[in-house]
Design an enzyme around this catalytic site. Structure first.
Site, mmCIF file in Angstrom:
data_model
loop_
_atom_site.group_PDB
_atom_site.id
_atom_site.type_symbol
_atom_site.label_atom_id
_atom_site.label_comp_id
_atom_site.label_asym_id
_atom_site.label_seq_id
_atom_site.Cartn_x
_atom_site.Cartn_y
_atom_site.Cartn_z
ATOM 1 N N ASP A 68 0.631 -1.533 -0.284
ATOM 2 C CA ASP A 68 -0.172 0.002 -0.093
ATOM 3 C C ASP A 68 0.829 1.031 0.404
ATOM 4 O OD1 ASP A 68 0.627 -0.105 3.024
ATOM 5 O OD2 ASP A 68 -0.794 -1.270 3.407
ATOM 6 N N ASP A 137 -8.272 -3.605 14.149
ATOM 7 C CA ASP A 137 -8.961 -4.330 14.251
ATOM 8 C C ASP A 137 -9.131 -4.554 12.791
ATOM 9 O OD1 ASP A 137 -7.711 -3.228 11.608
ATOM 10 O OD2 ASP A 137 -9.000 -1.278 11.429
ATOM 11 N N HIS A 139 -7.322 -4.897 10.824
ATOM 12 C CA HIS A 139 -7.222 -4.814 8.507
ATOM 13 C C HIS A 139 -5.597 -5.831 8.598
ATOM 14 C CE1 HIS A 139 -5.094 -0.860 10.306
ATOM 15 N NE2 HIS A 139 -4.063 -1.901 9.536
ATOM 16 N N GLU A 144 -9.770 -1.798 5.614
ATOM 17 C CA GLU A 144 -10.549 -1.591 7.063
ATOM 18 C C GLU A 144 -11.496 -2.478 6.919
ATOM 19 O OE1 GLU A 144 -8.772 0.190 9.029
ATOM 20 O OE2 GLU A 144 -8.099 1.935 8.263
#
Length: 262
Positions: A68, A137, A139, A144
């Site tokens: 990314d 979380d 990811h 996400e």
């Protein structure tokens, strides 16, 4: 089933990844490595660099694709993932910078950047070994919660929690943390032939447990690894603390044959 390895330290996890990757490079000198940023892979990259130099492994043909990049951040910025990959992977390993690609976060061309990046991975023959971290979380990459499990590389809006977690890289100034990114999608990640996810610390325990032992859901993007035919999750004791089957995982790894790699 995803293989779960519980280790005592990040350095031990790094050595496991490094041995697997070094053996891959020897078998396939022009292999394609999937590269992640963040703190979790650092010990792994260092261990691999040590092996490359110690064993004289030729990495001149190795290719790489980063997961990314921040949208709109100058690639020369020290916290861009282009700069981070150069600093933590390319230079220590001695890779050819021209053979290592990072998603293009230029706002003028970002609309088509995901399609172009996925095509480049396909043209390279696909990723042989993808290293991953995991967010608190759940990811992976910047996928996400709520991300499609079939998604390709695309633009994503970062959650406030992710921006808070990453603020430490921007002098703890939230105003400096980008709000958007371009990330390989979960569908793109799952196309890699082998996945290795690293997670350390109690802060990752809930996400690890949900990913490994919970249901497969876009609520926890990393749970998609359960669908992959060759995925390994390497965690320390703290990150493994909420795993219900951790005793079995320890027993299985302790009795793993010497000839069987991850």
């Amino acid at each position: 089933m995803t293989e779960i390895i519980i280790v005592k330290s990040q350095e031990e996890a790094g050595r496991i990844y490094a041995r697997c990757t070094a053996d891959l490079i020897r078998r396939k000198p022009d292999c394609v490595l999937g590269l992640a940023t963040g703190s979790s892979p650092l010990a792994a990259y260092q261990a691999l660099a040590d092996l490359v130099h110690k064993e004289g492994i030729d990495v001149s043909q190795v290719r790489g694709f980063a997961l990314d990049e921040y949208a709109g951040l100058d690639p020369a910025h020290p916290q861009s993932y282009r700069s981070t990959i150069d600093r933590t992977v390319v230079k220590p390993l001695g890779l050819d910078p021209a053979k290592v690609r990072v998603p293009n976060g230029n706002l003028e061309t970002i609309k088509d950047a995901g399609r172009v990046y996925d095509q480049a991975i396909e043209d390279a023959g696909g990723v042989d070994l993808q290293i991953l971290g995991i967010g608190t979380d759940g990811h992976i990459g910047f996928n996400e919660p709520g991300s499609s499990l079939a998604s390709g590389t695309r633009i994503k809006t970062l959650t406030e929690q992710t921006r808070i977690d990453n603020a430490r890289f921007f002098d703890n100034d939230m105003d400096q943390v980008p709000t958007h990114c371009i990330t390989q999608g979960i569908g793109t990640i799952l196309k890699a032939r082998q996945l290795v996810l690293l997670a350390f610390g109690a802060g990752k325990a809930e996400a690890v447990a949900e990913s490994v032992e919970g249901g497969i859901s876009s609520f926890c993007p990393a749970s998609a690894l359960q669908m992959h035919p060759h995925a390994t999750v390497i965690v320390d004791e703290a990150a493994a603390s909420r795993l219900r089957n951790r005793d079995y995982y320890k027993w299985a790894y302790a009795n793993k044959p010497d000839w069987q790699s991850i």
